[in-house]
Design an enzyme around this catalytic site. Structure first.
Site, PDB file in Angstrom:
ATOM      1  N   VAL A  74       0.871  -1.176   0.000  1.00 35.28           N
ATOM      2  CA  VAL A  74       0.000   0.000   0.000  1.00 35.28           C
ATOM      3  C   VAL A  74       0.904   1.222   0.000  1.00 35.28           C
ATOM      4  O   VAL A  74       2.074   1.142   0.368  1.00 35.28           O
ATOM      5  CB  VAL A  74      -0.969   0.029   1.210  1.00 35.28           C
ATOM      6  CG1 VAL A  74      -2.025  -1.059   1.091  1.00 35.28           C
ATOM      7  CG2 VAL A  74      -0.225  -0.082   2.522  1.00 35.28           C
ATOM      8  N   SER A  75       0.361   2.357  -0.410  1.00 35.03           N
ATOM      9  CA  SER A  75       1.182   3.556  -0.591  1.00 35.03           C
ATOM     10  C   SER A  75       1.510   4.299   0.696  1.00 35.03           C
ATOM     11  O   SER A  75       2.549   4.925   0.802  1.00 35.03           O
ATOM     12  CB  SER A  75       0.487   4.523  -1.554  1.00 35.03           C
ATOM     13  OG  SER A  75       0.336   3.909  -2.807  1.00 35.03           O
TER      14      SER A  75
END
Length: 183
Positions: free
Chosen positions: A9-10
């Site tokens: 995930v970012s």
């Protein structure tokens, strides 16, 4: 052949749970799932680095979506080549594609370019939104600190708290707080 999983995930505020659960339903052992909470625009990620160390020829890496492995086309191509040279295949579950075979590599290269273009469009839209917000008077960044010296000077010259607040564009309560701290 061993199965490995990779999830990313970012940001640290996002959850990896959905990706990890999907990998687990595909029979990937928990200790063979590597994760990162980092941007896909760089390949400098601890989870990805550890995955590179652990995999061996004949292994398969499962990733839920293409953009979870990376967003930059050149980086994606290099990653795919690196794993291919190790004899390791990558399967993207949601897209139903794999790096096995020439057609799989071609499709992944095309989709990597699409993912990179989407990232560029997101950044472009974000910047446009910021520009529009600034034009409407929205200010970004940290609030400026109070100029206590200016507040005291105005107050000593007989200017009231409400007027000081208007002139300095701060709340009247901030003026009172600053005057109270100067005592």
């Amino acid at each position: 052949m061993r199965l490995f999983g990779y999830a990313r995930v970012s940001t640290s505020q996002q959850s990896l749970d959905a990706q990890v659960n999907t990998l687990r339903t595909h029979k990937v052992w928990k200790n063979r799932i590597f994760t990162d909470k980092a941007s896909g625009s760089t390949v400098d990620r601890p989870g990805l680095d550890m995955l590179k160390v652990k995999v061996e020829e004949g292994d398969i890496i499962l990733v839920t979506k293409l953009d979870r492995l990376g967003r930059d086309t050149a980086d994606m191509i290099n990653l795919i080549k690196e794993f291919d040279q190790m004899g390791v295949a990558i399967k993207f579950l949601d897209d139903g594609i794999s790096t096995e075979g020439t057609m799989g590599k071609m499709v992944i290269t095309i989709l990597s370019a699409v993912a990179e273009a989407e990232r560029a469009r997101i950044m472009e839209r974000t910047n446009e939104g910021r520009t529009q917000a600034k034009a409407k008077g929205v200010r970004f960044g940290r609030r400026r600190s109070l100029d206590r010296k200016a507040i005291l000077e105005l107050h000593q010259n007989g200017v009231g708290a409400t007027e000081i607040g208007k002139r300095l564009k701060i709340a009247r309560s901030s003026v009172y707080n600053a005057l109270g701290e100067s005592d």
